[in-house]
Design an enzyme around this catalytic site. Structure first.
Site, short mmCIF file in Angstrom:
data_model
loop_
_atom_site.label_atom_id
_atom_site.label_comp_id
_atom_site.label_asym_id
_atom_site.label_seq_id
_atom_site.Cartn_x
_atom_site.Cartn_y
_atom_site.Cartn_z
N GLU A 172 -23.59 55.36 -65.16
CA GLU A 172 -23.21 55.05 -64.36
C GLU A 172 -22.43 56.54 -63.94
O GLU A 172 -22.48 57.22 -64.55
CB GLU A 172 -22.15 54.92 -66.06
CG GLU A 172 -20.65 54.73 -65.62
CD GLU A 172 -19.57 54.98 -66.85
OE1 GLU A 172 -18.31 54.09 -66.04
OE2 GLU A 172 -19.80 55.13 -67.81
N LYS A 184 -15.59 47.17 -64.95
CA LYS A 184 -15.08 47.78 -65.95
C LYS A 184 -13.94 47.14 -66.73
O LYS A 184 -13.09 47.92 -65.75
CB LYS A 184 -15.40 49.79 -65.91
CG LYS A 184 -15.60 50.14 -67.56
CD LYS A 184 -15.69 51.34 -67.06
CE LYS A 184 -15.88 52.69 -68.28
NZ LYS A 184 -16.28 53.91 -67.96
N CYS A 227 -20.41 51.60 -70.21
CA CYS A 227 -20.25 53.16 -71.20
C CYS A 227 -19.17 52.61 -72.43
O CYS A 227 -19.30 51.89 -72.97
CB CYS A 227 -19.57 53.88 -70.54
SG CYS A 227 -19.45 55.64 -70.42
#
Length: 500
Positions: free
Chosen positions: A80, A179, A212
């Site tokens: 990321e 995300k 993440c």
């Protein structure tokens, strides 16, 4: 320019890949990248200047991709924020963004780079995938215009998304994921309106992709495994380790084991920000991992994985409170005391001998420990801790945690602070708790921030994390890290998923 570092141990064992004839297994690669960061991000730069920085980072990623491909890797995951860094405002990130179309358009940017406007980053990644016959997973930024007819449209007239892209071995855009659970400091990006379950099929299994902090959520992380039935999860991450309990490698490996899937996790590498910890994990074992707070180099990792691990074994159903609820709380004859770990106030009790039975409780959670040390050292102090509550810093999520950990020094006020080494060795241990969730992630970290090998411990079906025997272990921290998703507030992404 950041350097590449590929030690012999990380790649020498993978020449078997040339002999792999079926897709029962595949060779996975992840690259922990020491990102070249922009000098300043207070004011926007030109698109040309942004692309210059991006290409410097892709130059390094290209070397890793080519080396992985030469070793026979089928897929590689990069981190990321891996091509431009992470400290931006909405305005200063904008020159780095591209319009990323829905993969249903059936697009190979390497062949038709101008089909969706100016997309040099997607073109270069596509060509790298095509020319090296490898799937590439990368994290870039997507921009989408909006207008006043959309009541949620930002004042600047566009949505900006933290985005993973996947290009297949022919260079085709195969997957795009926005995300969903942004980390609180990610002010440069927008939350998507809806969660996306992004999956794609390959000759070597079905993959899910998220980013993440998403791994901390029910939606999409648990949902993509539970409902979409993926075999492997791809996790680009920029994870800064908050020791002693929330380090990338222990958590990601425990998540793979608990969820019964492969996890390919690629972290950024920045020791100043405590960012390190990448790995390739199967449900049965940690295949390979990297944790390095000493150097500033990138690291390539490769390992063979089963393409469809669910066909070989499913995780044994664990009742995480079964044993703990049968135990009468042990009385140590001493008062508990408070201590903080990552801003959460734990209840601690001190271990006072080389062997014993201890209980510490907080709210609904009681944690039980039985242990035996090789010897009780006067210069090292251990505590048993419990936390049952809502974490509220840099995100809000509900936790239940039982932990055995070493204090930084003999002063009890340092219990919960990061520690690097331990000389006390545990011959026997059993840790359990009265959890109200089935999502519990066990982890054991040894002196030097090394993971305990699976052959040294086990999780029993009645919810005990206990030793298997063998060599005594110099434990830094042992934890049963529970997530109570149904008690998360709506501020975690767009709200907790519907649990079943």
């Amino acid at each position: 320019m950041a350097s590449l570092h590929f030690p012999q141990w990380a790649v020498s064992f993978v020449f078997f890949a040339q002999a792999v004839g079926s897709m029962d297994t595949f060779l996975a690669a992840v690259y922990e990248h020491a990102v070249i960061l922009p000098n300043k991000t207070e004011s926007p730069v030109s698109t040309e200047e942004a692309l210059l920085l991006i290409n410097k980072n892709i130059d390094i990623l290209e070397s890793a991709i080519k080396l992985a491909a030469r070793q026979g890797a089928h897929i590689i995951v990069t981190p990321e924020d891996g091509i431009y860094g992470w400290i931006f405002t909405r305005e200063t990130i904008y020159p780095y963004l591209e319009d990323i179309p829905d993969p249903e358009v059936n697009w190979i940017p390497c062949r038709d780079p101008r089909r969706f406007g100016y997309t040099p980053v997607q073109e270069r990644l596509s060509c790298l995938a095509k020319e090296n016959s490898i799937y590439i997973v990368a994290n870039i930024g997507d921009k989408k215009p909006c207008n006043a007819t959309d009541p949620h449209c930002p004042p600047d007239g566009r949505y900006q998304y933290n985005t993973n892209v996947v290009f297949d071995s022919k260079g085709r855009l195969t997957a795009r994921y926005h995300k969903y659970n942004l980390f609180e400091p990610e002010i440069q990006f927008d939350f998507p309106k809806d969660s996306e379950l992004v999956t794609f099929d390959t000759p070597f299994g079905k993959f899910g992709v998220f980013t993440c902090f998403d791994i901390f959520s029910y939606d999409p992380a648990v949902v993509v495994v539970k409902d979409a039935q993926v075999d492997s999860v791809l996790l680009p991450t920029a994870w800064y380790n908050t020791l002693p309990l929330l380090s990338a490698v222990p958590f990601h490996s425990a998540w793979a084991r608990a969820m019964g899937v492969n996890v390919l996790a690629a972290n950024t590498h920045n020791t100043r920000m405590h960012m390190t910890g990448s790995g390739i994990y199967s449900p049965e074992a940690v295949r390979v991992y990297h944790y390095d707070m000493e150097t500033e180099s990138g690291q390539l990792l490769l390992s063979e994985l089963r393409s469809r691990p669910r066909q070989h074994a499913t995780p044994a159903e664990v009742n995480w409170s079964a044993y703990a609820r049968t135990v009468k709380p042990f009385s140590s004859g001493q008062a508990d005391f408070p201590g903080k770990i990552y801003f959460d106030e734990f209840s601690f009790t001190k271990l006072t001998g080389s062997a014993g039975n201890y209980t510490v409780c907080q709210k609904d959670l009681c944690c039980h420990l039985t242990y035996k040390m090789s010897e009780s050292r006067m210069d090292e102090v251990y505590v048993l801790g419990a936390f049952d509550g809502l974490h509220t810093v840099e995100g809000q999520y509900y936790l239940q945690i039982c932990t055995l950990l070493k204090c930084q020094i003999t002063n009890w006020r340092t219990c919960g602070e990061p520690v690097g080494s331990a000389f006390t060795k545990f011959e026997e241990f059993s840790l359990s708790g009265t959890f109200r969730t089935k999502y519990v992630f066990p982890q054991i970290v040894l002196s030097g921030s090394q993971l305990a090998l699976e052959r040294y411990y086990e999780v029993s079906r009645d919810g005990r994390l206990r030793n298997r025997g063998g060599a005594p272990l110099p434990i830094l921290v042992m934890a049963l890290y529970g997530r109570v998703f149904e008690r998360d507030p709506p501020s975690l992404g767009q709200g907790p998923g519907k649990l079943q």
